[in-house]
Every structure is written in C-alpha cells, then in structure tokens.
Design a protein around this motif. Structure first.
Motif, PDB file in Angstrom:
ATOM      1  N   SER A 142       0.848  -1.191   0.000  1.00  0.00           N
ATOM      2  CA  SER A 142       0.000   0.000   0.000  1.00  0.00           C
ATOM      3  C   SER A 142       0.884   1.241   0.000  1.00  0.00           C
ATOM      4  CB  SER A 142      -0.918   0.025   1.216  1.00  0.00           C
ATOM      5  OG  SER A 142      -1.607   1.268   1.298  1.00  0.00           O
ATOM      6  N   ALA A 143       0.441   2.279  -0.752  1.00  0.00           N
ATOM      7  CA  ALA A 143       1.163   3.556  -0.748  1.00  0.00           C
ATOM      8  C   ALA A 143       0.841   4.381   0.480  1.00  0.00           C
ATOM      9  CB  ALA A 143       0.827   4.350  -2.007  1.00  0.00           C
ATOM     10  N   ASP A 144      -0.208   4.015   1.205  1.00  0.00           N
ATOM     11  CA  ASP A 144      -0.578   4.719   2.436  1.00  0.00           C
ATOM     12  C   ASP A 144       0.220   4.147   3.599  1.00  0.00           C
ATOM     13  OD1 ASP A 144      -2.617   6.853   2.454  1.00  0.00           O
ATOM     14  OD2 ASP A 144      -3.781   5.410   1.291  1.00  0.00           O
ATOM     15  N   ALA A 145       1.136   4.929   4.111  1.00  0.00           N
ATOM     16  CA  ALA A 145       1.944   4.478   5.244  1.00  0.00           C
ATOM     17  C   ALA A 145       1.038   4.200   6.440  1.00  0.00           C
ATOM     18  CB  ALA A 145       2.984   5.540   5.600  1.00  0.00           C
ATOM     19  N   GLY A 146       1.244   3.044   7.062  1.00  0.00           N
ATOM     20  CA  GLY A 146       0.460   2.686   8.236  1.00  0.00           C
ATOM     21  C   GLY A 146      -0.806   1.925   7.936  1.00  0.00           C
ATOM     22  N   ALA A 147      -1.173   1.790   6.671  1.00  0.00           N
ATOM     23  CA  ALA A 147      -2.388   1.041   6.339  1.00  0.00           C
ATOM     24  C   ALA A 147      -2.164  -0.452   6.544  1.00  0.00           C
ATOM     25  CB  ALA A 147      -2.790   1.316   4.901  1.00  0.00           C
ATOM     26  N   LYS A 148      -3.207  -1.119   7.023  1.00  0.00           N
ATOM     27  CA  LYS A 148      -3.184  -2.574   7.145  1.00  0.00           C
ATOM     28  C   LYS A 148      -3.890  -3.172   5.931  1.00  0.00           C
ATOM     29  CE  LYS A 148      -2.956  -2.816  12.178  1.00  0.00           C
ATOM     30  NZ  LYS A 148      -3.566  -3.364  13.419  1.00  0.00           N
ATOM     31  N   ILE A 149      -3.337  -4.278   5.454  1.00  0.00           N
ATOM     32  CA  ILE A 149      -3.874  -4.917   4.256  1.00  0.00           C
ATOM     33  C   ILE A 149      -4.507  -6.242   4.644  1.00  0.00           C
ATOM     34  CG2 ILE A 149      -3.284  -5.900   2.009  1.00  0.00           C
ATOM     35  CD1 ILE A 149      -0.924  -3.920   1.924  1.00  0.00           C
ATOM     36  N   TYR A 150      -5.733  -6.444   4.196  1.00  0.00           N
ATOM     37  CA  TYR A 150      -6.466  -7.693   4.420  1.00  0.00           C
ATOM     38  C   TYR A 150      -6.791  -8.287   3.055  1.00  0.00           C
ATOM     39  CZ  TYR A 150      -7.034  -5.772   9.115  1.00  0.00           C
ATOM     40  OH  TYR A 150      -6.798  -5.247  10.373  1.00  0.00           O
ATOM     41  N   TYR A 151      -6.753  -9.635   2.985  1.00  0.00           N
ATOM     42  CA  TYR A 151      -6.927 -10.244   1.673  1.00  0.00           C
ATOM     43  C   TYR A 151      -7.640 -11.580   1.790  1.00  0.00           C
ATOM     44  CZ  TYR A 151      -3.015 -13.360   2.862  1.00  0.00           C
ATOM     45  OH  TYR A 151      -2.220 -14.293   3.462  1.00  0.00           O
TER      46      TYR A 151
END
Length: 864
Positions: A807-816
C-alpha cells in the motif's frame, strides 16, 4: 531589494490617488474613453501555418461562423486546417476551417476562379501561387493565382464570406463551385436562382459524422452561362442537381472584377440568405474589410501591451557597444530587429488565435441545428460549436472569463442546450455532432470556473445535475472509475490519463457543490478528487497503469503508449493540479518534488514507444507542444525554488514561440497554445480552473493593461522587461502601491482593477522569495485510502509463485482473501509474501484509521 522599498518609492503617488474619489460613472467614462490602437497590424495570421501548428491564414471575424481561407492541402495530419505554409498550389477557397486541431474536417463549399474551359477535377483547376504575393491580416487575405493571373481577395463578416476576384481580360472567366471537395459527401444539391444568385446544400461525414451546411451566394455581376455537373459531367438543361459529386461552373464575359458574397447556415438556405442580407447588404468589399479590421481591433484592445524587449534604438546602441565589426571604413552592420515589435506580434497573434474558436453556430434569427439534429432557436444568447475542451479548459477559457464574460455565459448556455438536446454535456462538439474526441468531461471546469468568478446568469441547478450525469454514466471507463476508484488498463485504453482527468473534473464538481451549499455532494466528489492516488506508484514516483491488481510491467516513463493520452508517464507525473501539496507529500516532500521537476526539465532521456506527433516542444521530457504539460513550470511555486518557475516560464515563452510560420511548438488546439502564451506573458496563470487563484510567473512587457467588462482595468508593469534578456527573476512586487508578498493573485485582485507592479533583475532574489506566501492546492490527506497493489512475477505460471501486497498509504493494514470472497477487517492480515500454486483470485483492501480502500483484484492461472 525588499518589495517594501518599492512601495515607499511611490508612496506619494499612492496618497494622492487615494485622496481622489472616482464615481462609478466617472470610472466607466475613463475606461470607455481608452484609445483604440491598431493592434490588428501586429497580427500575422501566417504564424502557426507551418510546422505542426495547423492554423489557417484566411478571413474570419472573432468567433465567426465563416472562416474563408485557401485550401492548399487535402489530406494528412499537417493538412488539418486545409492549409500549410510550405505548399505552393491552391485548390480554391472554402468557407469553414478549424484552427489548430489534430483531426481533419470542415473546408466546406469551395469556390475557385479560373479562366478558359471550365474543368471540374481539382487536379485540373488548381493553380500555383507564390508566397511573395500572399498577404494576410485579421479579416483579410490576398493572393495571386499564377495559372490564371487572377487576383483573389477575401474578407468576411460573422456569417458571410466575401470574395473579390480580379480577372484578366477574357470572355471565359469562371467560378468553379465544388461541393465534393475534401471529406466524404453524404448528400448535396445546388440550384441556380437567377443570373446573379445560387444556393445549395452539403451534407458530409468526417470527424463530424453528419455535418450539414447550407449556402446562398450572390454575385456583383451577372453570369452569362453556367453548368451543373454530376460525376464531373455537365447535365445539360439543369438548373438544380442533387447527388454526392455535385459541382458547377459560372461563366462571366470579360467581367474584370467580380465580387461574390456567400452566406452559410446549418439550418436552411433561407437562413443563409437572411445571414447574407443582414450582414452584407451590398457589394462594398472595402467596407466589409474595414469593418472586419475594426471588429478585430475592438477585441484585441481588451489587452494593451507596451515594450517587452529592447527597441531598435536600444538594440542598435547595444550592438555598437558589444558587437565587433570589421575595421574597414565602409563596413555595414547587420540590421537590428525591432525585438519589441516582434514580441508584440507574437502576443497579438496569440490573442487573435484565442478568438478563432469556439464559433458562432446560430443564424441572425437565432436558429441553429442542435445535437439532436433538430432546429432550435437561441433565446437571448448565441449558440456556439467547435469546443476543444480537453485543450481549452486549461488557459483559453480562464482567459475569456477575464476579458469576455458575456461570451463565456453564452458558452455555458450552449453547454446546457447541448445537454437538453443531446443528453450529455459536451466533450468535443463539432457542427451538430458530439465527436467524443479526447478524454474527460471538461465542460465541467469551464462552468465551475465561470461560476466561481461571478458569471452566474444561468440555471446553476440544471448545470449541477448535468455535471453529475456526465461523470456518472457508464462510458469510457467511468464505471470502473466509480466502482474501483481507478480506470483499469485491463480493458480500457488511456487508463492513467482518464483517471487523472476524471479526478480533476470531480474536484470541480465538489467546488460547485460547495458554492451551491450541497454538503453531501461535496463530500462525495471531493473524495473522488483524490482517486489520482490509485494510479500513483510510490515505488517510482510516477502515475502508472493498473492491470491485474498490480502495475503494468515492464515500465519505462519515457514510453508513449496506450495508457496515456498523447504522452507518457513523465508528462502525466504532475497531472494533479487540484491537489499539488498532497502529491508533493506523497512524493516525499518539497525537496523530492522539486528534484523530480528538475529531472522533468533537464533529463536527456528521449521519447520511446509509439510515435505520437502531438508530443512536441520538448524541454527534457516537458512537452509544451501538448496540453498536459502546460501547468508544470508553475509548480515550482509550491517549492522552495519559485525562481525556477520564473526561469522556465521565460524560457518556454522564448523558445517555444516565434514570429515565424512554424512559431508554435505544437497544434494550436483552438486557442489553448496561444492562450498559454497570452496568460504567461501577462505574468499569471490559473493551473486549476475552478478556483480563483492565479499563479505568478514573470510578466513579459513593460506594461500590460487588461480592460475589464466591469469598466475597470488591471495594469501589470515590469520595467525590467525591456532592459535586457537577463531580467527574468522577481525582486519585488507591489499591488495597489503596497508591498505584495504572495506568489499568486486572487481573481478579485484582478477583477477589482488596480495596478500590479513587478520588479525584476538578473539574479534570483532568494531573500525575497524565502518568506513569500506560496499558493495553495490541497485536499485533506485522509479522504481516501489508496488501493493496495499486488506484485507478482506474472499472471500465468507453471511453478508456484510468491506475490506481495503493498500500500502507498503508510500505516495502512492490508487484508486479503484467496477464494474470491470480499475481504474485510476479519480477513487474512497481510504480513508476508503469499505463495500461489493453483488457479487463484486474490482480493485485497487497505484500511487506515477506519477507512477502507476499494478492492484490488488479481487473477492467477496455472498453465500446463
């Protein structure tokens, strides 16, 4: 020297002026009594007719329906206007032309004077001509046909073209009228009314798929005979003939001078006749020519400039000091050009070009043919066509909101009529057709910019409804854009450019919603205005196409390809004029942003990929010959080096424009290329129409006065403009005789009238610039969360592969998820690469501060 000291120098004048109270009527009288100067003599219509400018030199009035001009080229990209300066033969003189487009159309109803036996094939009736016999000025064109020794002069009113032919002594003086000329004819007819008059109709298909032109012509002398041909064969005894290859000849017996006046209409021959009789009731060619020049001077005098470069005397004196010459007693120095006159010629020709389009399309009685192909009547306004909006929303229309509010209002009323009759706000309307050329929905910024600047006498509620309808339809990737926050390259061409342009249009809608007090709409569209983040690749700092959940690979920023509109990743790297400060932050801050801009202008890398002729005027990878680059030099104003804006604006003005036929860096594009020159020469430019902020660059003239329609005037002075070419850096500014320390002017600063003094010098004044107030262009940081992206070696695989999700958003969590289901905060949390060994659909979201991105999806297929 600090700006405050400049203000002190004129404090006495300021006090005296402040003590004088002008009444509204006195100010009005003062403005109306301005001296009308003959700026038409400075206009050179041949500028832009060479190279790839695609302009024409013929007779036309400001925004006129008729563009009566020679046709020297029938095909090819550099024949878009029907004329190219390098040509030496002319086929005739037709009544409609496009200025600076990148596609061919118009050149309707061709007249060609000849002698001898009438011939109908253009290869037979064409003639050579010499450049030394050509003349052109606003509203007038002249040439000599070498083959026939016929002198040709052309002039025009708004809806009528007037020809004057001077025939040699001959019993067989002909005028050929060719309705087949140029594009595909769908239907046509011509009819002889009497021995002085004819009328006809032409329906053609080209860029505009269904264009209809009616005409009515009257001649100053009777023709002794005539013939109407079908398939180049005269049909005896016919005074009217219909078909797809209709031509005719009129023959005069030793007439000497013949004047032909031709009215056109999109409605009917009766409409063409009304136009003809209303605008040219007699055969006084000189009177029409004089009126055309007067009309042009009225428009050109809306901006009066002085100086701008050393005069002949100054240049001569400099030459005597600086140029070494032979010691021979009779040695002659080379002639010293009048640089100020040259610069003013470029300026006034540019201003002239901004007033060639859009074109009035209604008859004198208000009737016009709408996009529904039905006849309507414009009530209280003029209806226009030829809106090259992808180009002209950037500078052409902001210029006209300053100097031509009434016409801008008519444009907007035209847009709303097109919406009512065609179901959509226009994109690139031509004649009675929507061509859907280019991308975006850029009638939107024209409307919003006008409304923001006080042009409000239209149905704003209807306009707002029309704007939302334009961006919420399922066409050109707009459905992807709404559903995924990005136009995907998997199925849609030009996906990066479309995403960026759609985001800008949405920002404009948000501004309109704010002005109309519609908070819910504002919230929706200001979020969409940040969808640019979904094509921003934080790994390389470029706007990049999205495909199969990731980025198009391999990637080369110099490559011109199907993901960008007439450009490459360099030329779209900064296409976020509505959110510059957020883009700067995403790139890594001011210094990184400035370094990226530096590389744009200084890189020695060459274009690669598809050969697109529009990408011209290169300084590094900055392409001034095409519109997406036009705001970029002004972006240094957001950095700690705004002096680079001054440096590059001055360089572009000097290097990409000249007084020669090839004096434009690229297509004129219906006024945009020239509007950039006009605005930048005045010293300011609106990088994001829809807001009231004009970026300050570097004024190019000692003095420029903008005469406003509210009977006020705004004066810009730069005494350094004529001293030397080295005076290109700001040293100080005054507004209304007070020190000014902002790098922008607000619209009201200009519209309220007053004086803007700019002082320039040879060296950058870092001390002055370090504390100056920067412009603003920022949307709140956290309105959206950017879509995550998936990095994979390929879509198809034989052996198991490993993918990454970022993610380009620093601090974002990614769920998949890996089973095709919709991911949420309860799905798998991404924290390490994922192995794929079978057919798999990966879906992922990024969540930050409780907000979720759109779903990013990739499909991986195992192959045998």
């Amino acid at each position: 020297m600090p700006a405050l000291k400049f203000a002190h120098r004129s404090v006495l004048t300021f006090i005296i002026l402040s003590a004088v109270v002008f009444t509204a009527s006195a100010q009005k009288q003062k403005t109306e009594n301005k001296k009308i100067k003959d700026y038409a003599q400075l206009v050179d219509p041949f500028i832009g007719t060479g190279g790839h400018g695609h302009t024409y030199p013929g007779a036309v009035l400001p925004f006129g329906m008729v563009q009566l001009s020679p046709d020297t080229r029938l095909t090819g990209w550099d024949g878009c206007s029907g004329y190219h300066y390098t040509d030496t033969v002319v086929y005739g003189f037709s009544h409609t032309h496009l200025s600076g487009t990148g596609d061919l159309d118009y050149c309707d109803v061709l007249f060609m004077p000849t002698t001898g036996e009438p011939r109908f094939k253009n290869t037979d009736y064409l003639s050579g001509f010499k450049k030394k016999n050509e003349e052109a000025s606003p509203g007038y064109y002249k040439t000599l046909l070498d083959k026939y020794n016929i002198g040709v002069e052309l002039t025009a009113t708004t809806r009528v073209g007037v020809h004057r032919y001077n025939f040699p002594s001959t019993p067989n003086a002909n005028i050929i009228i060719d309705l087949q000329h140029r594009d595909e004819v769908l239907d046509s007819w011509i009819e002889v009314v009497n021995d002085h008059e004819i009328r006809g109709f032409r329906k053609s298909g080209s860029w505009a798929a269904d264009q209809q032109v009616y005409f009515y012509a009257k001649f100053s002398k009777p023709f002794k005979t005539y013939g109407i041909a079908s398939d180049d064969q005269v049909q005896e005894g016919k005074n009217k003939l219909e078909g797809k290859n209709i031509k005719m000849y009129l023959q005069f017996d030793n007439p000497g001078e013949v004047i032909a006046k031709v009215g056109i209409s999109a409605v009917s021959t009766d409409g063409a006749l009304k136009n003809l009789d209303a605008e040219v009731p007699d055969f006084d060619f000189k009177k029409v020519q004089k009126a055309a020049k007067t009309a042009w001077n009225t428009e050109l005098n809306k901006i009066q400039v002085e100086g701008g470069a050393p005069t002949v005397a100054q240049a001569t004196q400099a030459a005597q000091t600086d140029i070494r010459v032979s010691n021979k007693p009779n040695a002659k120095r080379p002639a010293i050009p009048d640089y100020a006159k040259i610069k003013q010629t470029i300026f006034y020709t540019a201003l002239y070009h901004t007033m060639l389009a859009p074109s009035i399309y209604n008859d004198v009685d208000g009737q016009y043919r709408g996009l529904d192909q039905k006849v309507h009547t414009a009530q209280g306004f003029n209806y226009y066509t030829v809106f090259s909006l992808w180009d002209t929303y950037r500078a052409e229309h902001p210029l006209l909101t300053l100097i031509d509010k009434k016409r801008t209002l008519d444009f907007i009323k035209t847009f709303l009529a097109m919406y009512e009759q065609g179901g959509l706000l226009p994109m690139w309307p031509l004649a009675s057709n929507e061509t859907f050329a280019m991308i975006g929905n850029h009638s939107i910024p024209v409307i919003v910019d006008a409304y923001a600047k006080g042009i409000r006498d239209f149905d704003a509620a209807k306009a707002f409804t029309a704007m939302k309808a334009a961006v919420n339809r399922d066409q050109f990737g707009l459905d992807d854009y709404r559903n995924d926050g990005v136009v995907l390259a998997d199925t849609i061409d030009l996906s990066v450019s479309k995403t960026l342009e759609y985001a800008y249009d949405d920002w404009c809608i948000a501004q309109m919603a704010k002005m109309l007090d519609k908070p819910q709409d504002y919230t929706e569209y200001i979020q969409r205005a940040q969808y640019w983040k979904n094509v921003y690749n934080n790994q390389n700092g470029f706007m990049q196409a999205r495909v199969n959940g990731g980025w198009v690979s391999p990637f080369e920023p110099t490559e011109v390809n199907r993901n960008y509109t007439e450009g490459n990743a360099w030329q779209y790297a900064f296409m976020v004029p509505q959110d510059v400060e957020s883009l700067m932050a995403w790139m890594g801050g001011k210094q990184v942003f400035e370094t990226k801009l530096d590389e744009l202008f200084t890189t020695e890398s060459k274009l690669s990929g598809n050969a697109v002729p529009d990408v011209t005027g290169l300084i590094g990878q900055y392409a001034h010959g095409n519109e997406p680059s036009h705001h970029m030099a002004y972006l240094y104003n957001f950095t700690d080096s705004p002096d680079k804006t001054q440096l590059y604006i001055d360089r572009i003005l000097r290097e990409e424009y000249s007084e020669k036929p090839d004096g434009l860096a690229g297509n004129e594009d219906c006024g945009q290329m020239s509007a950039w020159y006009v605005m930048s020469s005045l010293g300011f430019y609106n990088i994001a129409p829809g807001q009231s902020q004009f970026q300050i660059g570097i004024p190019q003239f000692d003095k420029a006065v903008i005469y406003l329609e509210n009977n006020k005037k705004f004066t810009i002075t730069n005494p350094g403009a004529s001293i030397s070419r080295a005076n290109i850096y700001l040293q100080g500014m005054n507004l209304a005789k007070k020190a000014y320390n902002k790098l922008y002017l607000n619209y009201n600063d200009i519209a309220d009238g007053g004086e803007f003094e700019v002082f320039t010098g040879k060296l950058s004044n870092k001390m002055f610039l370090q504390d100056i107030e920067k412009p603003f262009s920022k949307i709140a940081d956290d309105l959206i969360v950017a879509n995550p992206y998936i990095i994979a070696p390929s879509k198809d695989f034989k052996q198991p592969i490993s993918i990454q999700i970022k993610s380009a958003d620093a601090g974002a969590k990614i769920y998949y998820t890996l089973d095709g289901s919709i991911p949420n905060s309860n799905s798998l949390l991404y924290n390490q690469p994922v192995n794929i060994s079978t057919n798999t659909t990966v879906k992922a979201i990024a969540i930050l501060n409780g907000k979720s991105s759109f779903i990013d999806e990739a499909n991986f297929v195992k192959v045998n």
